[in-house]
Design a protein around this motif. Structure first.
Motif, short mmCIF file in Angstrom:
data_model
loop_
_atom_site.label_atom_id
_atom_site.label_comp_id
_atom_site.label_asym_id
_atom_site.label_seq_id
_atom_site.Cartn_x
_atom_site.Cartn_y
_atom_site.Cartn_z
N VAL A 1 -8.98 2.72 -3.07
CA VAL A 1 -8.39 3.98 -2.61
C VAL A 1 -9.18 4.40 -1.38
CG1 VAL A 1 -7.47 4.81 -4.82
CG2 VAL A 1 -9.82 5.36 -4.18
N GLU A 2 -8.49 4.99 -0.43
CA GLU A 2 -9.15 5.34 0.84
C GLU A 2 -8.73 6.72 1.31
OE1 GLU A 2 -8.72 0.77 2.55
OE2 GLU A 2 -7.19 2.28 2.91
N ILE A 3 -9.66 7.40 1.97
CA ILE A 3 -9.34 8.59 2.76
C ILE A 3 -9.66 8.25 4.20
CG2 ILE A 3 -10.00 10.97 3.28
CD1 ILE A 3 -10.57 11.35 0.30
N TRP A 4 -8.67 8.45 5.07
CA TRP A 4 -8.80 8.16 6.49
C TRP A 4 -8.73 9.47 7.28
CZ3 TRP A 4 -8.66 3.02 8.55
CH2 TRP A 4 -8.40 2.02 7.61
N LEU B 1 -4.71 18.25 16.45
CA LEU B 1 -4.23 16.87 16.59
C LEU B 1 -4.93 15.97 15.57
CD1 LEU B 1 -4.20 16.69 20.49
CD2 LEU B 1 -2.22 16.75 18.98
N ASP B 2 -5.59 16.57 14.59
CA ASP B 2 -6.34 15.81 13.59
C ASP B 2 -5.46 15.50 12.37
OD1 ASP B 2 -8.60 15.93 15.18
OD2 ASP B 2 -9.26 17.83 14.28
N ALA B 3 -5.51 14.24 11.97
CA ALA B 3 -4.67 13.79 10.85
C ALA B 3 -5.54 13.25 9.72
CB ALA B 3 -3.72 12.71 11.33
N GLU B 4 -4.95 13.27 8.54
CA GLU B 4 -5.60 12.71 7.35
C GLU B 4 -4.61 11.73 6.71
OE1 GLU B 4 -7.76 16.94 6.17
OE2 GLU B 4 -6.07 16.22 4.98
N LEU B 5 -5.12 10.64 6.21
CA LEU B 5 -4.28 9.65 5.53
C LEU B 5 -4.95 9.24 4.22
CD1 LEU B 5 -1.95 7.48 5.46
CD2 LEU B 5 -3.43 6.03 6.88
N LEU B 6 -4.18 9.28 3.15
CA LEU B 6 -4.67 8.82 1.84
C LEU B 6 -3.90 7.56 1.50
CD1 LEU B 6 -4.11 12.16 1.68
CD2 LEU B 6 -5.42 11.81 -0.39
N LEU B 7 -4.62 6.49 1.13
CA LEU B 7 -3.94 5.23 0.77
C LEU B 7 -4.49 4.68 -0.53
CD1 LEU B 7 -3.79 3.18 4.11
CD2 LEU B 7 -1.91 4.39 2.98
N ALA B 8 -3.59 4.06 -1.30
CA ALA B 8 -4.00 3.33 -2.51
C ALA B 8 -3.46 1.91 -2.42
CB ALA B 8 -3.46 4.03 -3.75
N GLU C 1 0.85 -1.19 0.00
CA GLU C 1 0.00 0.00 0.00
C GLU C 1 0.88 1.23 0.00
OE1 GLU C 1 -2.27 -0.62 3.65
OE2 GLU C 1 -0.82 0.56 4.79
N THR C 2 0.38 2.30 -0.59
CA THR C 2 1.17 3.51 -0.66
C THR C 2 0.26 4.72 -0.47
OG1 THR C 2 2.70 4.76 -2.05
CG2 THR C 2 1.05 3.48 -3.19
N GLY C 3 0.81 5.78 0.14
CA GLY C 3 -0.04 6.95 0.37
C GLY C 3 0.67 8.07 1.06
N PHE C 4 -0.12 8.94 1.67
CA PHE C 4 0.40 10.17 2.27
C PHE C 4 -0.35 10.50 3.56
CE2 PHE C 4 0.84 10.43 -2.33
CZ PHE C 4 2.20 10.64 -2.45
N TRP C 5 0.41 10.93 4.56
CA TRP C 5 -0.15 11.44 5.81
C TRP C 5 -0.13 12.96 5.76
CZ3 TRP C 5 -1.42 8.38 10.20
CH2 TRP C 5 -1.05 7.03 10.14
N ARG C 6 -1.15 13.60 6.31
CA ARG C 6 -1.21 15.06 6.42
C ARG C 6 -1.77 15.39 7.81
NH1 ARG C 6 -2.49 17.85 1.84
NH2 ARG C 6 -4.33 18.74 2.81
#
Ligand code: HEM
Length: 175
Positions: A104-107, A91-98, A80-85
């Motif tokens: 594909v997901e938005i967390w 303290l809120d985070a976002e994670l995008l994964l493919a 899996e590959t993606g990006f953390w923001r």
């Protein structure tokens, strides 16, 4: 004229990412997996969380099956590959994964000290992907040094429940 390469020196972590600094590293270790529809299994994993000074982290995970009696790798498993923001000043985070398995997901998640819990805000899947509708993840520093993570999913008509748990060591740590 030759194009100019950006500097190769290690950049400072972007200030927005301070709450996730503990996650940055090359992590390797092993875990176990299960689900009501499959046989339980053991796996090895390498997770590389890196940055280039921009306000996001790169996330690349690969995994392989381990023979339960010898501990030797047998076959490749999930990638899996993606990006953390981070949402700035929070303290809120976002994670995008493919995933090459067709998702594909938005967390979205919330950092608590050196741990984070995330849930899927959006799951998209291709026409050929297996049914999977939601997930929950937790990453956290265990006993001060290791990275533990657990993954739950709702897939194949099953309620949200564990699929994976693993414990990884930072590259360079003994043991
Ligand atoms: C370290 C990461 C992971 C490992 C080692 C892993 C391993 C496995 C294994 C061994 C199976 C049994 C089928 C097979 O042998 O291929 C499986 C099934 C499955 N996994 Fe994973 N998995 C991982 C991550 C994920 C993720 C992130 C998702 C969802 C995005 C996912 C969704 C599924 C689904 C839907 C099945 C099918 C269950 C079925 O056919 O009944 N897995 N996984």
């Amino acid at each position: 004229m030759e194009p100019t390469e950006p500097s190769q020196s290690t950049p400072e972590l972007h200030p927005d990412l301070g709450q996730l600094a503990w996650l940055v590293g090359t992590w390797r270790g092993a875990g176990v997996g299960d689900y009501p529809t499959i046989e339980s299994f053991q796996f090895g994993q390498e997770l590389v969380i890196s940055h280039i000074g921009k306000p996001w982290l790169s996330h690349v995970s690969r995994s392989w099956a381990l023979d339960p009696s010898t501990g030797e790798p047998t076959r490749p498993l999930a990638v899996e590959t993606g990006f953390w923001r981070m949402v700035p000043d929070s303290l809120d985070a976002e994670l995008l994964l493919a995933h090459p398995t067709g998702y594909v997901e938005i967390w979205t998640g919330h950092v608590f000290e050196k741990s984070i819990e995330l849930i899927t805000d959006l799951v998209g899947r291709t026409a050929t992907a297996k049914e999977m509708t939601a997930g929950k993840r937790m990453y956290g520093i265990v006993e001060g040094v290791d990275l533990g993570w657990v993954y739950e999913m709702s897939a194949m008509g099953q309620a949200l429940q564990p699929h994976l748990s693993a414990r990884l060591k930072r590259d360079g740590d003994a043991g």
